[in-house]
Design a protein around this motif. Structure first.
Motif, PDB file in Angstrom:
ATOM      1  N   VAL A 172      10.625  25.763  17.707  1.00  0.00           N
ATOM      2  CA  VAL A 172      10.915  25.169  19.007  1.00  0.00           C
ATOM      3  C   VAL A 172      10.089  25.837  20.105  1.00  0.00           C
ATOM      4  O   VAL A 172       9.553  25.174  21.018  1.00  0.00           O
ATOM      5  CB  VAL A 172      12.422  25.274  19.314  1.00  0.00           C
ATOM      6  CG1 VAL A 172      12.718  24.836  20.743  1.00  0.00           C
ATOM      7  CG2 VAL A 172      13.214  24.436  18.327  1.00  0.00           C
ATOM      8  N   GLU A 173       9.959  27.131  20.019  1.00  0.00           N
ATOM      9  CA  GLU A 173       9.209  27.878  21.048  1.00  0.00           C
ATOM     10  C   GLU A 173       7.736  27.517  21.023  1.00  0.00           C
ATOM     11  O   GLU A 173       7.087  27.372  22.078  1.00  0.00           O
ATOM     12  CB  GLU A 173       9.391  29.374  20.823  1.00  0.00           C
ATOM     13  CG  GLU A 173       8.732  30.251  21.878  1.00  0.00           C
ATOM     14  CD  GLU A 173       9.389  30.107  23.246  1.00  0.00           C
ATOM     15  OE1 GLU A 173       8.706  30.397  24.251  1.00  0.00           O
ATOM     16  OE2 GLU A 173      10.569  29.700  23.302  1.00  0.00           O
ATOM     17  N   SER A 174       7.171  27.369  19.820  1.00  0.00           N
ATOM     18  CA  SER A 174       5.740  27.062  19.700  1.00  0.00           C
ATOM     19  C   SER A 174       5.455  25.576  19.922  1.00  0.00           C
ATOM     20  O   SER A 174       4.328  25.195  20.249  1.00  0.00           O
ATOM     21  CB  SER A 174       5.221  27.485  18.327  1.00  0.00           C
ATOM     22  OG  SER A 174       5.874  26.742  17.298  1.00  0.00           O
ATOM     23  N   GLY A 175       6.438  24.761  19.695  1.00  0.00           N
ATOM     24  CA  GLY A 175       6.263  23.331  19.906  1.00  0.00           C
ATOM     25  C   GLY A 175       5.540  22.620  18.778  1.00  0.00           C
ATOM     26  O   GLY A 175       5.187  21.440  18.929  1.00  0.00           O
ATOM     27  N   GLU A 176       5.321  23.255  17.667  1.00  0.00           N
ATOM     28  CA  GLU A 176       4.673  22.604  16.525  1.00  0.00           C
ATOM     29  C   GLU A 176       5.268  23.114  15.212  1.00  0.00           C
ATOM     30  O   GLU A 176       5.785  24.225  15.144  1.00  0.00           O
ATOM     31  CB  GLU A 176       3.167  22.852  16.542  1.00  0.00           C
ATOM     32  CG  GLU A 176       2.787  24.313  16.474  1.00  0.00           C
ATOM     33  CD  GLU A 176       1.272  24.524  16.441  1.00  0.00           C
ATOM     34  OE1 GLU A 176       0.552  23.522  16.267  1.00  0.00           O
ATOM     35  OE2 GLU A 176       0.845  25.681  16.572  1.00  0.00           O
ATOM     36  N   PHE A 177       5.201  22.247  14.212  1.00  0.00           N
ATOM     37  CA  PHE A 177       5.740  22.576  12.889  1.00  0.00           C
ATOM     38  C   PHE A 177       4.590  22.597  11.891  1.00  0.00           C
ATOM     39  O   PHE A 177       3.984  21.564  11.604  1.00  0.00           O
ATOM     40  CB  PHE A 177       6.773  21.515  12.471  1.00  0.00           C
ATOM     41  CG  PHE A 177       7.458  21.824  11.180  1.00  0.00           C
ATOM     42  CD1 PHE A 177       8.435  22.792  11.096  1.00  0.00           C
ATOM     43  CD2 PHE A 177       7.105  21.140  10.014  1.00  0.00           C
ATOM     44  CE1 PHE A 177       9.064  23.062   9.906  1.00  0.00           C
ATOM     45  CE2 PHE A 177       7.725  21.413   8.813  1.00  0.00           C
ATOM     46  CZ  PHE A 177       8.718  22.388   8.761  1.00  0.00           C
ATOM     47  N   LEU A 179      17.061  31.203   9.007  1.00  0.00           N
ATOM     48  CA  LEU A 179      16.719  29.808   9.301  1.00  0.00           C
ATOM     49  C   LEU A 179      16.829  29.527  10.801  1.00  0.00           C
ATOM     50  O   LEU A 179      15.991  28.807  11.372  1.00  0.00           O
ATOM     51  CB  LEU A 179      17.647  28.879   8.513  1.00  0.00           C
ATOM     52  CG  LEU A 179      17.370  28.771   7.013  1.00  0.00           C
ATOM     53  CD1 LEU A 179      18.457  27.939   6.327  1.00  0.00           C
ATOM     54  CD2 LEU A 179      15.994  28.157   6.748  1.00  0.00           C
ATOM     55  N   VAL A 180      17.847  30.077  11.428  1.00  0.00           N
ATOM     56  CA  VAL A 180      17.984  29.889  12.885  1.00  0.00           C
ATOM     57  C   VAL A 180      16.799  30.510  13.614  1.00  0.00           C
ATOM     58  O   VAL A 180      16.240  29.919  14.555  1.00  0.00           O
ATOM     59  CB  VAL A 180      19.313  30.499  13.371  1.00  0.00           C
ATOM     60  CG1 VAL A 180      19.364  30.531  14.897  1.00  0.00           C
ATOM     61  CG2 VAL A 180      20.485  29.707  12.826  1.00  0.00           C
ATOM     62  N   VAL A 181      16.390  31.700  13.176  1.00  0.00           N
ATOM     63  CA  VAL A 181      15.233  32.356  13.795  1.00  0.00           C
ATOM     64  C   VAL A 181      13.969  31.530  13.582  1.00  0.00           C
ATOM     65  O   VAL A 181      13.156  31.347  14.508  1.00  0.00           O
ATOM     66  CB  VAL A 181      15.057  33.776  13.226  1.00  0.00           C
ATOM     67  CG1 VAL A 181      13.749  34.390  13.713  1.00  0.00           C
ATOM     68  CG2 VAL A 181      16.235  34.661  13.631  1.00  0.00           C
ATOM     69  N   ALA A 182      13.793  31.001  12.349  1.00  0.00           N
ATOM     70  CA  ALA A 182      12.605  30.191  12.070  1.00  0.00           C
ATOM     71  C   ALA A 182      12.586  28.931  12.930  1.00  0.00           C
ATOM     72  O   ALA A 182      11.531  28.536  13.464  1.00  0.00           O
ATOM     73  CB  ALA A 182      12.581  29.821  10.586  1.00  0.00           C
ATOM     74  N   VAL A 183      13.741  28.287  13.052  1.00  0.00           N
ATOM     75  CA  VAL A 183      13.811  27.098  13.914  1.00  0.00           C
ATOM     76  C   VAL A 183      13.507  27.462  15.355  1.00  0.00           C
ATOM     77  O   VAL A 183      12.832  26.707  16.092  1.00  0.00           O
ATOM     78  CB  VAL A 183      15.201  26.444  13.792  1.00  0.00           C
ATOM     79  CG1 VAL A 183      15.371  25.333  14.833  1.00  0.00           C
ATOM     80  CG2 VAL A 183      15.397  25.872  12.393  1.00  0.00           C
ATOM     81  N   GLY A 184      13.986  28.623  15.787  1.00  0.00           N
ATOM     82  CA  GLY A 184      13.702  29.065  17.157  1.00  0.00           C
ATOM     83  C   GLY A 184      12.211  29.228  17.401  1.00  0.00           C
ATOM     84  O   GLY A 184      11.695  28.842  18.460  1.00  0.00           O
ATOM     85  N   PHE A 185      11.493  29.814  16.439  1.00  0.00           N
ATOM     86  CA  PHE A 185      10.044  29.964  16.579  1.00  0.00           C
ATOM     87  C   PHE A 185       9.340  28.602  16.647  1.00  0.00           C
ATOM     88  O   PHE A 185       8.378  28.410  17.403  1.00  0.00           O
ATOM     89  CB  PHE A 185       9.479  30.787  15.421  1.00  0.00           C
ATOM     90  CG  PHE A 185       9.600  32.272  15.622  1.00  0.00           C
ATOM     91  CD1 PHE A 185       8.895  32.912  16.637  1.00  0.00           C
ATOM     92  CD2 PHE A 185      10.413  33.041  14.808  1.00  0.00           C
ATOM     93  CE1 PHE A 185       8.998  34.283  16.823  1.00  0.00           C
ATOM     94  CE2 PHE A 185      10.527  34.405  14.988  1.00  0.00           C
ATOM     95  CZ  PHE A 185       9.826  35.035  16.005  1.00  0.00           C
TER      96      PHE A 185
END
Length: 383
Positions: free
Chosen positions: A37-42, A29-35
């Motif tokens: 945040v990095e991409s700037g879109e959900f 989940l932390v890795v997914a949240v990091g991606f």
């Protein structure tokens, strides 16, 4: 073990595996949240991934619910995105399903995985060449790992159950030894001490030399027998290989008829005139039944000497019937003696009743108009 129905029952994850699963899901989940945040879109892919991870985490508490959440989310992901990654996640999750769920859930998971893999292979190009075999191989490995964990959990359950059974057996053996020692103390030593106490008290009041000699002889013989019983008990408690103390019927040679006759002589020696009524031939009971009747007779006679020493008379009779053998011991005396004897329903009568019940017999005891009576019945050998 694999053929046992209990092996395939739904089970919870081992606490260690549960903790490890929660840590892994937290990292994902932390890795997914990091991606995100990095991409700037959900995106909807991120939503499906998050729900999928939470579904995996639910295996720590509700495996059945978690299995269906994983299957539904993976199906949605495959149908709407055609992603081979969802198939891979579904194949890996088969390991958790194999560990925790019932066979029909495992079969449902495998069938769904096969159908989705075939759908992606036909309708999409997201699977590389040989991708179907890769998914099948990963699913097989995940399933085998899950079964291996289930085997470990099942073996632990079996070992815990076996340890509990051994502990119960050891406790039962300890209780049996305690009961045997207590029986020897009560049925044998207490019987001898009762005779010693009675004749010691009566000795100063004996009217002639013959009666005094009889009391002294009884005291001496009973003391020797009590000493032998104590030595046997000490040897038994110190050395578990020592044979158990002999049963008290060995003091009264023969069967219940001979024992009753000898016990009646004890009452006569104590100054209680005793009538004996026994059959001329064998009573027709098994050796175990006769042994219990002898032990019951010892208890009855001891209670008369101990609790009703001023009884006017007593009677001991053995009656044979077509289906049962009956032992009756009664004494007559003042009402005060009857009430005193009535208060003696302690360990002796309780154990006598237990022994009779174990062989299908029964024991009744209580006050009568002129004293106290004890009736014990056992099944005859011919029944």
């Amino acid at each position: 073990m694999l053929r046992s129905p209990r092996f395939w029952e739904p089970r919870a994850l081992h606490p260690v595996v549960r903790l490890l699963l929660i840590v892994i899901i937290g990292v994902l989940l932390v890795v997914a949240v990091g991606f995100v945040v990095e991409s700037g879109e959900f995106t909807r892919y991120d939503l499906l991934a998050g729900v999928f991870y939470l579904g995996l985490a639910a295996f720590a508490w509700h495996p059945m619910t978690a299995a269906f959440i994983v299957m539904v989310i993976s199906s949605v992901g495959v149908v709407f995105t055609g992603s081979g990654g969802d198939l891979l996640e579904l194949a890996i999750s088969l390991g958790l399903v194999a560990v925790t769920c019932a066979p029909w859930v495992i079969i449902t998971h495998v069938v769904l995985l096969g159908m989705l893999t075939a759908y992606v292979a036909v309708e999409s190009t997201t699977l590389a060449a040989g991708g179907v075999y890769g998914i099948a191989g990963i699913a097989t490995i995940a399933f085998l790992v899950g079964v291996a964990f289930r085997v470990v959990a099942a073996r632990e359950t079996i070992l815990v159950a076996e340890r509990a059974r051994v502990e119960r057996d050891l406790e039962a053996i300890a209780r049996e030894d305690q009961e045997r020692i207590a029986d020897e103390l009560h049925d044998g030593i207490a019987h001898d001490l009762t005779l010693i106490l009675f004749h010691a008290r009566a000795l100063p009041r004996q009217p002639d030399e013959v009666a005094r000699h009889l009391s002294l002889t009884t005291i001496e013989e009973s003391a020797e027998q009590a000493l032998q019983s104590i030595q046997s008990l000490l040897s038994l408690m110190r050395d578990t290989t020592t044979e158990a103390p002999p049963h008290h019927e060995a003091r009264y040679n023969g069967g219940v008829v001979d024992a009753v006759t000898s016990l009646a002589e004890l009452l006569d020696d104590a100054g209680i005139v005793t009538q004996v009524s026994v059959p001329d031939s064998s009573v027709g009971a098994t050796s175990a039944a006769e042994r219990v009747l002898i032990e019951t007779a010892i208890e009855g006679v001891t209670n008369i000497i101990k609790h009703a020493p001023k009884s006017k008379a007593a009677s001991i009779s053995v009656h044979t019937h077509p289906d049962v053998v009956e032992l009756v011991i009664a004494n007559t005396g003042p009402r005060s003696s009857a009430r005193s004897n009535a208060a003696s329903g302690g360990r002796g009568l309780r154990r006598a009743r237990q022994r009779l019940v174990q062989i299908g017999g029964q024991l009744e005891s209580g006050p009568e108009d002129e004293g106290w009576a004890l009736r014990a019945t056992v099944r005859s050998a011919a029944e």
